[in-house]
Scaffold this motif. Sequence first.
Motif, PDB file in Angstrom:
ATOM      1  N   SER A 193     -70.324 -31.535  -1.432  1.00 51.03           N
ATOM      2  CA  SER A 193     -71.086 -31.566  -0.184  1.00 51.03           C
ATOM      3  C   SER A 193     -72.109 -32.681  -0.206  1.00 51.03           C
ATOM      4  CB  SER A 193     -71.763 -30.213   0.058  1.00 51.03           C
ATOM      5  OG  SER A 193     -72.800 -29.977  -0.881  1.00 51.03           O
ATOM      6  N   GLY A 194     -72.717 -32.919  -1.365  1.00 52.65           N
ATOM      7  CA  GLY A 194     -73.664 -34.026  -1.473  1.00 52.65           C
ATOM      8  C   GLY A 194     -72.979 -35.368  -1.503  1.00 52.65           C
ATOM      9  N   MET A 195     -71.835 -35.453  -2.185  1.00 52.68           N
ATOM     10  CA  MET A 195     -71.095 -36.712  -2.232  1.00 52.68           C
ATOM     11  C   MET A 195     -70.622 -37.116  -0.844  1.00 52.68           C
ATOM     12  SD  MET A 195     -68.920 -36.006  -5.741  1.00 52.68           S
ATOM     13  CE  MET A 195     -68.206 -37.644  -5.935  1.00 52.68           C
ATOM     14  N   LYS A 196     -70.260 -36.130  -0.016  1.00 55.92           N
ATOM     15  CA  LYS A 196     -69.837 -36.427   1.356  1.00 55.92           C
ATOM     16  C   LYS A 196     -70.961 -37.090   2.141  1.00 55.92           C
ATOM     17  CE  LYS A 196     -66.707 -32.432   1.781  1.00 55.92           C
ATOM     18  NZ  LYS A 196     -66.518 -31.140   2.497  1.00 55.92           N
ATOM     19  N   VAL A 197     -72.186 -36.620   1.932  1.00 56.45           N
ATOM     20  CA  VAL A 197     -73.327 -37.212   2.633  1.00 56.45           C
ATOM     21  C   VAL A 197     -73.490 -38.667   2.233  1.00 56.45           C
ATOM     22  CG1 VAL A 197     -75.826 -37.120   2.936  1.00 56.45           C
ATOM     23  CG2 VAL A 197     -74.505 -34.998   2.862  1.00 56.45           C
ATOM     24  N   CYS A 198     -73.399 -38.933   0.934  1.00 62.33           N
ATOM     25  CA  CYS A 198     -73.523 -40.300   0.441  1.00 62.33           C
ATOM     26  C   CYS A 198     -72.423 -41.182   1.023  1.00 62.33           C
ATOM     27  CB  CYS A 198     -73.468 -40.306  -1.091  1.00 62.33           C
ATOM     28  SG  CYS A 198     -73.422 -41.966  -1.804  1.00 62.33           S
ATOM     29  N   LEU A 199     -71.175 -40.740   0.929  1.00 63.54           N
ATOM     30  CA  LEU A 199     -70.057 -41.534   1.424  1.00 63.54           C
ATOM     31  C   LEU A 199     -70.122 -41.712   2.939  1.00 63.54           C
ATOM     32  CD1 LEU A 199     -67.297 -39.987  -0.839  1.00 63.54           C
ATOM     33  CD2 LEU A 199     -68.196 -42.310  -0.990  1.00 63.54           C
ATOM     34  N   GLY A 200     -70.688 -40.715   3.619  1.00 67.41           N
ATOM     35  CA  GLY A 200     -70.832 -40.817   5.061  1.00 67.41           C
ATOM     36  C   GLY A 200     -71.780 -41.923   5.487  1.00 67.41           C
ATOM     37  N   ARG A 201     -72.622 -42.380   4.569  1.00 71.46           N
ATOM     38  CA  ARG A 201     -73.538 -43.465   4.892  1.00 71.46           C
ATOM     39  C   ARG A 201     -72.812 -44.806   4.994  1.00 71.46           C
ATOM     40  NH1 ARG A 201     -78.482 -43.684   0.897  1.00 71.46           N
ATOM     41  NH2 ARG A 201     -79.278 -45.004   2.590  1.00 71.46           N
ATOM     42  N   LEU A 202     -71.621 -44.916   4.394  1.00 67.10           N
ATOM     43  CA  LEU A 202     -70.953 -46.229   4.334  1.00 67.10           C
ATOM     44  C   LEU A 202     -70.499 -46.749   5.700  1.00 67.10           C
ATOM     45  CD1 LEU A 202     -68.940 -45.948   1.013  1.00 67.10           C
ATOM     46  CD2 LEU A 202     -70.695 -47.617   1.558  1.00 67.10           C
TER      47      LEU A 202
END
Length: 585
Positions: free
Chosen positions: A247-256
Amino acid sequence: MFRSARREVEDALASALAGLDLPTDDLGIEEPPADVDAVLASSVAFRLAGEVGAAPPEVAADVAAEIDPGDLTYVAAVETQGPYVNFLPSDAYFAETLRAAGDDSYGELPPKDRSVVVEHTSANPTGPVHVGRARNPIIGDAVANVLEYAGYDVDRHYYVNDAGRQMAVFTWAYETFDEEDLPEPERDRIEYDLVRYYRKGNEFLENAPEAEVEAAEDEIQSIMQGLEAGDEATYERVSEVVDQVLSGMKVCLGRLPAEFDEFVKETRFMRDGSVDDLIDRLEELDAAVYEDDAWQLDLPDIDKNLVYLRADGTSLYATRDLAHHEWKFENYDRAVTVLGEDHKLQARQLRTTLDLLGHDADGLDQVIYSYVNLPEGKMSTREGTGIDLDDLLDEAIDRAREEVEDRLEDRLRDDDLDEDDVERIAHQVGIGAVRYDIVSKQPAKAITFEWERALDFEAQSAPYVQYVHARACGIVGEAREAGHDVPEPAAVDADALETAEARDLLRTIARFPAVIEAAADDHEPHVVATYTREFAEAFNAFYRECPVLSAEGATRDARLALVVAARHTVANALDALGVAAPESM
């Protein structure tokens, strides 16, 4: 129109060669140099010179003489230049290009009714995404984008390693250590919180007394065995950790941004019986051998065996990935996987094994990339050192904000822009700079990311191309403020675009759908990035030499229509790369 012209040239050349009783297997069609006023050229005379016993220029002249431009729509003339046959664009070529690019969907090719699954990133859910892996989601997302533009039905997948030893260690550590045993998290997000347990667990296994390590290893092994046996309680224990970190990795990747249609867990193929069925079939292969307490495949032309089953009956990542790919082949026409160069061996083993199992491995495309390095050096998630992708994106935004504030100082002072505008542009430029700099390089080449290059507004960078879109938007906005109608490109006479710079820009616009097609065919989004730089140069030359708002009548209308067509083209080219197209900069 470039694609239509290319088909027309192909047919004309094939007919000409057939008329000369010459082979048509290689037409030698290519794009001419920038200083040649042609849309396409053919080097076929080089190939045929020896066969006909004449010099290439003579062969080229004979071929050109066989082609009647009057029979062609998008070619006005056929000329020779030494050994080359050059095809010059017609007025219809320019008019149809201007009309087509007037649509804001320009560059999107017709649906192909073929499905493609693009698997990318798939970093182990052991903590924050670190910058050393940043090339995977950026390339993977761009590959998926260009395939969509090319008309494919695309699904984006993240394959989750939730069954390996790393996740067993993570689960054991999460259940073993207390919050007070851990350092403060580096960032207020769940994966930064939980990675502390993973790091603590690895530190314990490396440094604790032997007896305590053995007890911990027994529990770790129990978790792995439970997953293999399909034990629901064990699966839920591991999923509690995996799902939170993801869930946290999705937030990070969503920033790209890099977003996914599905997160496919490898335990899925253990729980539904696919892995067990696969193991039974692998054991029946002639290549199957039992060596060193494990079942392996002795694969042809590959130095290292593929281990697919341990002596304790647990499968390996490779085994589960084979089942995963069989599932892909059942559900999609093609599969594309983006992998780091450290997976080259596994990629070869996978393809060879799928072939032995009777699958057509030609349906699998593997994009292999080298890693991105920063001057700071290598990074390790397990040891808690290095730079996370969040850190890179934060710094990109901060650096872009400074540059934007400096460039827009006058507009801020005059209240033409506010702080929200600056923040929006800083995000678009900063993150766009990171994505563009990484995706613009050929995947197989190792690169070192450099801020000065990535954020250089004057060089061939994301801001350099983004500024073209902003400038085009600005021209259209100024035209409307001045009371000028902005005509639809389809309603404009393209003949009014009489200057060489306007024609060069229109010729560059015409190539865009073919660039998308080539990038999709070869899974090379850097081809689109190269095109955007060429496009920016053509647009800037037009901007310097062809005043728009001060022109009059049909000339102004045609130039305004060309600006609209250019805006659509560069916006969609940037979109294919996953880079924002700011309306002001």
